[in-house]
Design a protein around this motif. Structure first.
Motif, short mmCIF file in Angstrom:
data_model
loop_
_atom_site.label_atom_id
_atom_site.label_comp_id
_atom_site.label_asym_id
_atom_site.label_seq_id
_atom_site.Cartn_x
_atom_site.Cartn_y
_atom_site.Cartn_z
N GLN A 176 36.16 14.32 27.50
CA GLN A 176 34.79 13.96 27.88
C GLN A 176 33.89 14.57 26.82
OE1 GLN A 176 33.66 11.97 30.47
NE2 GLN A 176 31.79 12.17 29.25
N LEU A 177 33.03 13.76 26.23
CA LEU A 177 32.28 14.16 25.03
C LEU A 177 30.78 14.21 25.31
CD1 LEU A 177 32.95 14.51 21.94
CD2 LEU A 177 32.34 12.12 21.70
N THR A 178 30.14 15.27 24.79
CA THR A 178 28.68 15.35 24.79
C THR A 178 28.23 15.72 23.39
OG1 THR A 178 28.52 15.99 27.11
CG2 THR A 178 26.66 16.54 25.72
N LYS A 179 27.29 14.92 22.85
CA LYS A 179 26.72 15.18 21.52
C LYS A 179 25.32 15.73 21.73
CE LYS A 179 27.65 10.96 20.92
NZ LYS A 179 27.71 9.57 20.56
N MET A 180 25.01 16.83 21.05
CA MET A 180 23.72 17.50 21.23
C MET A 180 22.96 17.59 19.91
SD MET A 180 24.93 20.50 23.82
CE MET A 180 26.62 20.63 23.24
N ASN A 181 21.81 16.97 19.88
CA ASN A 181 20.93 17.02 18.72
C ASN A 181 20.10 18.29 18.82
OD1 ASN A 181 19.60 16.28 16.42
ND2 ASN A 181 18.27 14.80 17.43
N TRP A 182 20.77 19.41 18.69
CA TRP A 182 20.20 20.74 18.95
C TRP A 182 20.91 21.73 18.03
CZ3 TRP A 182 22.82 24.87 21.58
CH2 TRP A 182 22.00 25.92 22.01
N SER A 183 20.24 22.79 17.66
CA SER A 183 20.80 23.78 16.74
C SER A 183 21.15 23.06 15.44
CB SER A 183 22.00 24.48 17.38
OG SER A 183 22.59 25.40 16.51
N THR A 184 22.40 23.15 15.01
CA THR A 184 22.83 22.47 13.78
C THR A 184 23.49 21.13 14.09
OG1 THR A 184 24.98 23.59 13.79
CG2 THR A 184 23.18 24.67 12.59
N GLY A 185 23.41 20.71 15.35
CA GLY A 185 24.09 19.50 15.80
C GLY A 185 25.44 19.89 16.35
N LEU A 186 25.55 19.88 17.68
CA LEU A 186 26.77 20.33 18.34
C LEU A 186 27.47 19.18 19.05
CD1 LEU A 186 25.52 23.59 20.09
CD2 LEU A 186 26.73 23.40 17.94
N ILE A 187 28.78 19.26 19.10
CA ILE A 187 29.57 18.38 19.94
C ILE A 187 30.43 19.27 20.81
CG2 ILE A 187 31.44 16.70 20.03
CD1 ILE A 187 30.31 15.41 17.54
N MET A 188 30.42 18.97 22.11
CA MET A 188 31.28 19.65 23.06
C MET A 188 32.16 18.58 23.72
SD MET A 188 30.47 21.99 26.42
CE MET A 188 29.73 20.67 27.38
N ALA A 189 33.44 18.83 23.69
CA ALA A 189 34.37 17.95 24.39
C ALA A 189 35.14 18.79 25.40
CB ALA A 189 35.33 17.29 23.41
N VAL A 190 35.45 18.19 26.52
CA VAL A 190 36.27 18.84 27.54
C VAL A 190 37.53 18.00 27.72
CG1 VAL A 190 36.43 19.56 29.95
CG2 VAL A 190 34.29 19.85 28.70
N LYS A 191 38.68 18.68 27.70
CA LYS A 191 39.97 17.98 27.86
C LYS A 191 40.13 17.53 29.29
CE LYS A 191 44.17 17.18 26.05
NZ LYS A 191 44.93 18.23 25.39
N LYS A 192 40.44 16.23 29.46
CA LYS A 192 40.68 15.67 30.80
C LYS A 192 42.10 15.95 31.25
CE LYS A 192 37.59 11.72 30.19
NZ LYS A 192 37.53 10.26 30.18
#
Length: 192
Positions: A176-192
């Motif tokens: 499950q992916l979330t892209k954040m236009n914040w800080s230096t540009g973050l991506i957080m993924a969580v393993k299903k």
């Protein structure tokens, strides 16, 4: 809300930032990334964590600050000078292992290892060996990458690497992916 008002900065942060300037280290993680990592790590009591790309230890200081007494963290970098500096700060912490090795090789040799959070802040685990790294993530575990927005130190053409990486992550069905236009540009993924 003022997101720049960060209250829980690790004690060593200022000293490590000064050391960064001393040795002209130009790729330190920022306070936002550090605070984010600390918060995520705090959600995993007794967790097992991996940082790929120790650097001088700025993000490492935040990660350690978020760990409980039963958590462990392995941080890998291929630069012996940087690992030596990080060891000066964190080498006495029994929860932390600092390893100087080519992360691409280490990843291939440790496919059976599993982690609750992986912060990939180097080429391996982010632009190469990504499938292998995502396999190392426990279900419910976090995969974090930063520097997804253009940075001043990017080499020419690097934006194509970022575009390809994001497209690859977006098509995976096991995260499950979330892209954040914040800080230096973050991506957080969580393993299903």
């Amino acid at each position: 809300m003022i997101d720049t008002n960060i209250q829980d900065i690790p004690k060593l942060q200022e000293e490590i930032q000064q050391k960064s300037k001393e040795i002209c280290f130009t790729m330190p993680s920022d306070l936002f990334v550090g605070s984010f990592l600390k918060t995520l790590i705090s959600s995993k009591p007794g967790g097992r964590f991996l940082e790929i790309g120790t650097g001088i230890g700025l993000s490492l200081s935040w990660m350690i600050d978020g760990m409980d007494a039963y958590a462990t963290l392995l941080s890998i970098d291929n630069d012996q000078e940087l690992i030596s500096i990080a060891t000066q700060y964190f080498g006495e912490d029994k929860r932390v292992q600092l390893l100087c090795k080519d992360a691409a090789i280490w990843i291939k040799e440790h496919q059976e290892d599993r982690f609750d959070l992986i912060f990939a802040d180097a080429w391996p685990g982010k632009y190469s060996e990504i499938n292998e790294v995502l396999q190392m993530l426990n279900v419910g575990g976090f995969y974090i990458i930063d520097d997804m927005m253009e940075q001043p130190n990017w080499p020419e053409g690097h934006s194509d690497n970022v575009t390809a990486l994001i497209a690859y992550l977006e098509q995976r069905k096991d995260i499950q992916l979330t892209k954040m236009n914040w800080s230096t540009g973050l991506i957080m993924a969580v393993k299903k």
